[in-house]
Write an enzyme that holds these catalytic residues in place. Structure first.
Site, PDB file in Angstrom:
ATOM      1  N   GLU A   5     -94.365 -55.807 -28.967  1.00 35.58           N
ATOM      2  CA  GLU A   5     -92.982 -54.764 -29.859  1.00 35.58           C
ATOM      3  C   GLU A   5     -93.217 -56.066 -31.307  1.00 35.58           C
ATOM      4  O   GLU A   5     -92.842 -54.688 -32.045  1.00 35.58           O
ATOM      5  CB  GLU A   5     -91.703 -55.202 -29.181  1.00 35.58           C
ATOM      6  CG  GLU A   5     -90.624 -54.115 -30.171  1.00 35.58           C
ATOM      7  CD  GLU A   5     -89.153 -54.072 -29.662  1.00 35.58           C
ATOM      8  OE1 GLU A   5     -88.439 -54.457 -30.564  1.00 35.58           O
ATOM      9  OE2 GLU A   5     -88.839 -54.485 -28.814  1.00 35.58           O
ATOM     10  N   SER A  65     -87.395 -55.242 -16.987  1.00 36.43           N
ATOM     11  CA  SER A  65     -89.215 -55.094 -16.394  1.00 36.43           C
ATOM     12  C   SER A  65     -89.322 -55.465 -14.993  1.00 36.43           C
ATOM     13  O   SER A  65     -89.903 -54.789 -14.044  1.00 36.43           O
ATOM     14  CB  SER A  65     -90.337 -55.805 -17.359  1.00 36.43           C
ATOM     15  OG  SER A  65     -89.446 -56.943 -17.728  1.00 36.43           O
TER      16      SER A  65
END
Length: 289
Positions: free
Chosen positions: A129, A268
């Site tokens: 990211e 996740s």
């Protein structure tokens, strides 16, 4: 023994969307490329690999032609889209909307900045990211992982601060306070809380969940930054909190004298993996009984 899975743990909306897009394409064609691990969980990556998802690197992307490539929720820098266009690659863009919005904000700030302004990102250096965010500034943004990293800044110049979406709110507040303390009185300091609340809001509930059990099993991939943060929050309120990737890492001795087990995970962590952990703990209890 009481064994409970935290109802709020597991995939965030961005990850759910990315996996749904991958599975939809795999249902049609049986093969799809993904730039980097679709999620920071090796068990989920392996499940999708068996269905035909091929994880590739940026170097491999540059050598592909005329294929479909999924961009995961973490987002990508502009150079990735340029490479895909040049190589006739069809992009299936699963960038999380929260990340995409942040990318646009940083891009706008970079384009309209004055020469004396520094764009700073509070995040993990090298994280997918963060790479995408830095890419919006042609690689000029300064990435700061912790207080020690603030030595990179020039406090005689203006500072604009953003945050990786999965960082902790407390960590960001510490950064803001320290920059305010160090900066020159005649410089401007603008900061933006760009932390995803779907992630941040899990913290108080997870702390309550972990504290309510004798033992907490936090299920997360070793690569997950979010997992490390949330695990730390659980560990802070319950010393008997263990970080595991899957059931194989459970030490049966942990269950000695325990009457309740709480199972939770990162954004996740797939639900099915937490259920596998629950079933494994149940089996251990039955065998010991």
């Amino acid at each position: 023994m009481r064994i409970e899975i935290d109802k709020g743990s597991g995939f965030c909306n961005g990850v759910v969307s990315a996996i749904c897009k991958a599975e939809a394409e795999l249902d049609c064609t049986g093969r799809l490329y993904c730039l980097g691990d679709i999620v920071h969980n090796s068990d989920e990556v392996e499940r999708l690999r068996k269905r035909g998802l091929v994880t590739i690197t940026h170097d491999e992307l540059s050598r592909l032609r005329g294929v479909k490539v999924l961009l995961r929720a973490h987002g990508e820098p502009p150079s990735t889209y340029q490479c895909a266009a040049e190589n006739d690659i069809e992009i299936i863009d699963a960038t999380c909307p929260v990340v995409l919005h942040l990318q646009k904000r940083i891009k706008e700030a970079y384009v309209s900045r004055r020469p004396d302004q520094q764009i700073v990102i509070y995040g993990k250096l090298g994280h997918a990211e963060v790479n995408g965010l830095v890419g919006q500034t042609d690689g000029t943004a300064i990435v700061v992982e912790d207080i020690d990293g603030l030595t990179q800044l020039d406090y005689s110049r203006d500072i604009i601060l953003y945050s990786q979406t999965t960082k902790s709110i407390n960590g960001l507040q510490e950064m803001i306070a320290e920059i305010k303390r160090r900066k020159s009185p005649d410089t401007e300091f603008r900061y933006y809380d760009t932390i995803c609340r779907q992630v941040a809001n899990r913290v108080p509930r997870l702390r309550e969940f972990a504290a309510a059990h004798d033992l907490t099993l936090f299920v997360s991939g070793k690569k997950s930054s979010n997992g490390k943060i949330l695990y730390g929050e659980c560990k802070d309120v319950n010393e008997r909190t263990y970080l595991i990737s899957n059931p194989d890492e459970i030490n049966p001795g942990w269950l000695d004298g325990i009457s309740s087990v709480g199972i939770c995970g990162a954004t996740s962590t797939p639900r099915w993996l937490m259920e596998d952990v629950r079933d494994y703990v149940t089996k251990l209890c039955e065998n010991n009984g």
